[in-house]
Design a protein around this motif. Structure first.
Motif, mmCIF file in Angstrom:
data_model
loop_
_atom_site.group_PDB
_atom_site.id
_atom_site.type_symbol
_atom_site.label_atom_id
_atom_site.label_comp_id
_atom_site.label_asym_id
_atom_site.label_seq_id
_atom_site.Cartn_x
_atom_site.Cartn_y
_atom_site.Cartn_z
ATOM 1 N N SER A 99 -65.397 23.868 -18.350
ATOM 2 C CA SER A 99 -65.078 24.493 -19.634
ATOM 3 C C SER A 99 -64.943 23.482 -20.759
ATOM 4 N N GLY A 100 -64.949 22.204 -20.401
ATOM 5 C CA GLY A 100 -64.828 21.173 -21.422
ATOM 6 C C GLY A 100 -63.403 20.917 -21.874
ATOM 7 N N ILE A 101 -62.414 21.471 -21.157
ATOM 8 C CA ILE A 101 -61.016 21.285 -21.535
ATOM 9 C C ILE A 101 -60.593 19.833 -21.332
ATOM 10 N N PHE A 102 -61.049 19.218 -20.225
ATOM 11 C CA PHE A 102 -60.715 17.826 -20.005
ATOM 12 C C PHE A 102 -61.846 17.101 -19.289
ATOM 13 N N THR A 103 -61.809 15.767 -19.379
ATOM 14 C CA THR A 103 -62.814 14.926 -18.731
ATOM 15 C C THR A 103 -62.466 14.749 -17.259
ATOM 16 N N ALA A 104 -63.349 14.057 -16.535
ATOM 17 C CA ALA A 104 -63.093 13.808 -15.110
ATOM 18 C C ALA A 104 -61.836 12.960 -14.917
ATOM 19 N N THR A 105 -61.620 11.979 -15.802
ATOM 20 C CA THR A 105 -60.422 11.147 -15.692
ATOM 21 C C THR A 105 -59.163 11.960 -15.960
ATOM 22 N N GLU A 106 -59.211 12.798 -16.968
ATOM 23 C CA GLU A 106 -58.074 13.672 -17.258
ATOM 24 C C GLU A 106 -57.855 14.674 -16.120
ATOM 25 N N ALA A 107 -58.956 15.124 -15.511
ATOM 26 C CA ALA A 107 -58.841 16.029 -14.364
ATOM 27 C C ALA A 107 -58.095 15.354 -13.220
ATOM 28 N N ALA A 108 -58.315 14.053 -13.032
ATOM 29 C CA ALA A 108 -57.611 13.318 -11.978
ATOM 30 C C ALA A 108 -56.110 13.305 -12.245
ATOM 31 N N ALA A 109 -55.729 13.126 -13.513
ATOM 32 C CA ALA A 109 -54.306 13.139 -13.859
ATOM 33 C C ALA A 109 -53.703 14.524 -13.628
ATOM 34 N N ILE A 110 -54.440 15.564 -13.968
ATOM 35 C CA ILE A 110 -53.984 16.935 -13.724
ATOM 36 C C ILE A 110 -53.812 17.162 -12.222
ATOM 37 N N ALA A 111 -54.732 16.619 -11.424
ATOM 38 C CA ALA A 111 -54.653 16.773 -9.967
ATOM 39 C C ALA A 111 -53.375 16.142 -9.422
ATOM 40 N N VAL A 112 -53.017 14.964 -9.931
ATOM 41 C CA VAL A 112 -51.782 14.304 -9.493
ATOM 42 C C VAL A 112 -50.571 15.156 -9.848
ATOM 43 N N PHE A 113 -50.568 15.697 -11.060
ATOM 44 C CA PHE A 113 -49.439 16.518 -11.504
ATOM 45 C C PHE A 113 -49.234 17.727 -10.590
ATOM 46 N N PHE A 114 -50.314 18.461 -10.319
ATOM 47 C CA PHE A 114 -50.193 19.653 -9.484
ATOM 48 C C PHE A 114 -49.884 19.295 -8.035
ATOM 49 N N ALA A 115 -50.466 18.180 -7.534
ATOM 50 C CA ALA A 115 -50.156 17.749 -6.170
ATOM 51 C C ALA A 115 -48.669 17.436 -6.038
ATOM 52 N N PHE A 116 -48.108 16.818 -7.064
ATOM 53 C CA PHE A 116 -46.675 16.502 -7.072
ATOM 54 C C PHE A 116 -45.836 17.785 -7.080
ATOM 55 N N ILE A 117 -46.214 18.728 -7.926
ATOM 56 C CA ILE A 117 -45.471 19.988 -8.034
ATOM 57 C C ILE A 117 -45.506 20.755 -6.709
ATOM 58 N N PHE A 118 -46.707 20.870 -6.123
ATOM 59 C CA PHE A 118 -46.832 21.603 -4.866
ATOM 60 C C PHE A 118 -46.042 20.923 -3.745
ATOM 61 N N GLY A 119 -46.159 19.574 -3.658
ATOM 62 C CA GLY A 119 -45.509 18.855 -2.567
ATOM 63 C C GLY A 119 -43.996 18.903 -2.633
ATOM 64 N N PHE A 120 -43.436 18.809 -3.850
ATOM 65 C CA PHE A 120 -41.986 18.730 -3.982
ATOM 66 C C PHE A 120 -41.309 20.083 -4.198
ATOM 67 N N PHE A 121 -41.975 20.983 -4.905
ATOM 68 C CA PHE A 121 -41.274 22.198 -5.324
ATOM 69 C C PHE A 121 -41.815 23.489 -4.702
ATOM 70 N N VAL A 122 -43.091 23.492 -4.277
ATOM 71 C CA VAL A 122 -43.647 24.705 -3.668
ATOM 72 C C VAL A 122 -43.497 24.634 -2.148
ATOM 73 N N PHE A 123 -44.124 23.606 -1.532
ATOM 74 C CA PHE A 123 -44.024 23.460 -0.080
ATOM 75 C C PHE A 123 -42.732 22.768 0.350
ATOM 76 N N LYS A 124 -42.187 21.929 -0.553
ATOM 77 C CA LYS A 124 -40.947 21.188 -0.292
ATOM 78 C C LYS A 124 -41.052 20.308 0.959
#
Length: 429
Positions: A233-258
């Motif tokens: 969609s052009g919202i972010f670049t591949a590098t920015e996508a990597a940062a988004i991936a880290v953010f969501f991985a952190f959220i899922f690991g600590f707060f969703v799956f715990k």
């Protein structure tokens, strides 16, 4: 003389077992010291310039996201969900492994990480269920090669930075081929499962069970959609996508799956730093070696040599495929891209192939090298997990190597298939 010194020191270094990053640095240092025409400061400058690129930030970020997901329990949930989808097919655990890898590839982008995560769980389970250990290890190693093909891909980031090609476009070019790779591997697994009467789940999972499994594996299913959706969609670049991936991985690991704890963070960051530094050091030292090759007009001479053999683009594609398949048997994927892409890729582009297609073909060739003897890294990962010799695995891996080469040839000579998604979203084309 520069080429002689460069080639001799590099070859000797490889033969005596020096890591390739240090080989590249040492051969460049040897040229500086031998010729006396260059300042030794040049080496430090070129190494720094080679690593000083914003796009390269995607490498440690994708590695970090993958580690957060794996230690966060995503791998186990993916395996269970994949088993619900395909476990009822003859050879169910083999199909489960391939499908789980296809999902996992959308998170990590690394063949070695995927092979380690899946193999530790599935190889013992497959052997216990009656699968041959050689077959189990071979399907693991082969499935792991989808990691650098299905986006996101660390290897494609390296190629994109090296050749100045759209990383997002390369990601999209690997989407359809990655799916076809998975289907081809499942077809081969099904053939062996029927031939050797491997087991399957007695019952097919109900829709309710599949939906429940998808909820448990939500992180692995949602994260690739977020990454690719944002890029498309052009919202972010591949590098920015990597940062988004880290953010969501952190959220899922600590707060969703715990499943992640604060004490896990140092281990994850150290592993990310070590893995990233190896890749970055290769990129940096390769930059100075490539600069010396450019001063000797090596790319131009190689191009003239190939074009003197034939001007037919399909013949040139075949020759370069062979060269890259051989190279992949002996050299680490990232280093091979950095060294050979600036020399060989322009030849294919000059005869009419699209830069995105050429980049994808480079990655695909070298990824196959990860499962070909004598130095295929995925073979050694599989052997370590299964505790079998490389000789036993080498005999079992060849049917899978051949099926991947067949897929490679399809995309080499029918480039429009791989280019469908980039053209639809007009990224990199």
């Amino acid at each position: 003389m520069v080429l002689l010194v460069l080639g001799s020191v590099f070859t000797i270094g490889l033969l005596i077992g020096i890591p390739i990053a240090f080989c590249l640095g040492l051969c460049s240092l040897a040229v500086v010291l031998y010729t006396g025409d260059y300042s030794i400061v040049l080496i430090a400058q070129k190494i720094f310039n080679g690593m000083d690129m914003f796009s390269l930030m995607a490498i440690p970020l994708f590695i970090l996201a993958g580690d957060l997901m794996n230690l966060g329990g995503v791998t186990d949930r993916l395996i269970k969900f994949s088993n619900l989808l395909v476990g009822h097919i003859r050879g169910g655990l083999a199909h489960t492994l391939v499908v789980a890898e296809m999902f996992l590839s959308g998170i990590t982008g690394s063949a070695v990480a995927d092979a380690s995560a899946l193999g530790t769980v599935l190889i013992p389970s497959m052997v216990k269920e009656g699968y041959d250990v050689e077959f189990s290890t071979a399907i693991l190693a082969t499935a792991a090669t989808a990691g650098p093909i299905i986006p996101p891909s660390i290897t494609m980031v390296v190629y994109g930075v090296t050749m100045g090609v759209s990383i997002g476009g390369l990601f999209l070019a690997g989407l359809i081929p990655g799916i076809i790779m998975g289907l081809a591997m499942m077809a081969m697994a099904y053939y062996f499962a029927r031939k050797r009467n491997y087991p399957r789940n007695e019952r097919r999972a109900s829709v309710r069970q599949v939906l429940k499994g998808s909820r448990e594996a939500v992180a692995a299913l949602v994260l690739p959609v977020i990454i690719l959706g944002g890029i498309m969609s052009g919202i972010f670049t591949a590098t920015e996508a990597a940062a988004i991936a880290v953010f969501f991985a952190f959220i899922f690991g600590f707060f969703v799956f715990k499943t992640l704890q604060v004490k896990d963070i140092p281990k994850i960051l150290i592993n990310c730093a070590i893995t990233s530094s190896v890749i970055m050091f290769i990129i940096g030292t390769a930059n100075i070696a490539l600069w010396f090759l450019a001063t000797q007009q090596v790319p131009e001479k190689v191009a003239s040599f190939f074009l003197s053999i034939s001007n037919n683009p399909y013949v040139l594609m075949f020759i370069i495929n062979i060269l890259l398949l051989i190279t992949g048997c002996f050299m680490e994927t990232g280093a091979a891209i950095i060294l050979f892409a600036p020399i060989l890729a322009p030849i294919l582009i000059s005869v009419g192939f699209h830069p995105l297609h050429v980049g994808f073909i480079f990655v695909f060739n070298l990824v196959i090298g990860m499962i070909t003897p004598p130095l295929g890294i995925c073979l050694f990962v599989g052997c370590t997990i299964a505790r079998i010799s490389i000789e036993r695995l080498s005999r079992a891996i060849w049917p899978f190597v051949l099926i991947l080469i067949a897929v490679l040839l399809i995309f080499s000579y029918f480039p429009s298939i791989a280019m469908i998604v980039p053209k639809i979203f007009k990224i990199g084309v």
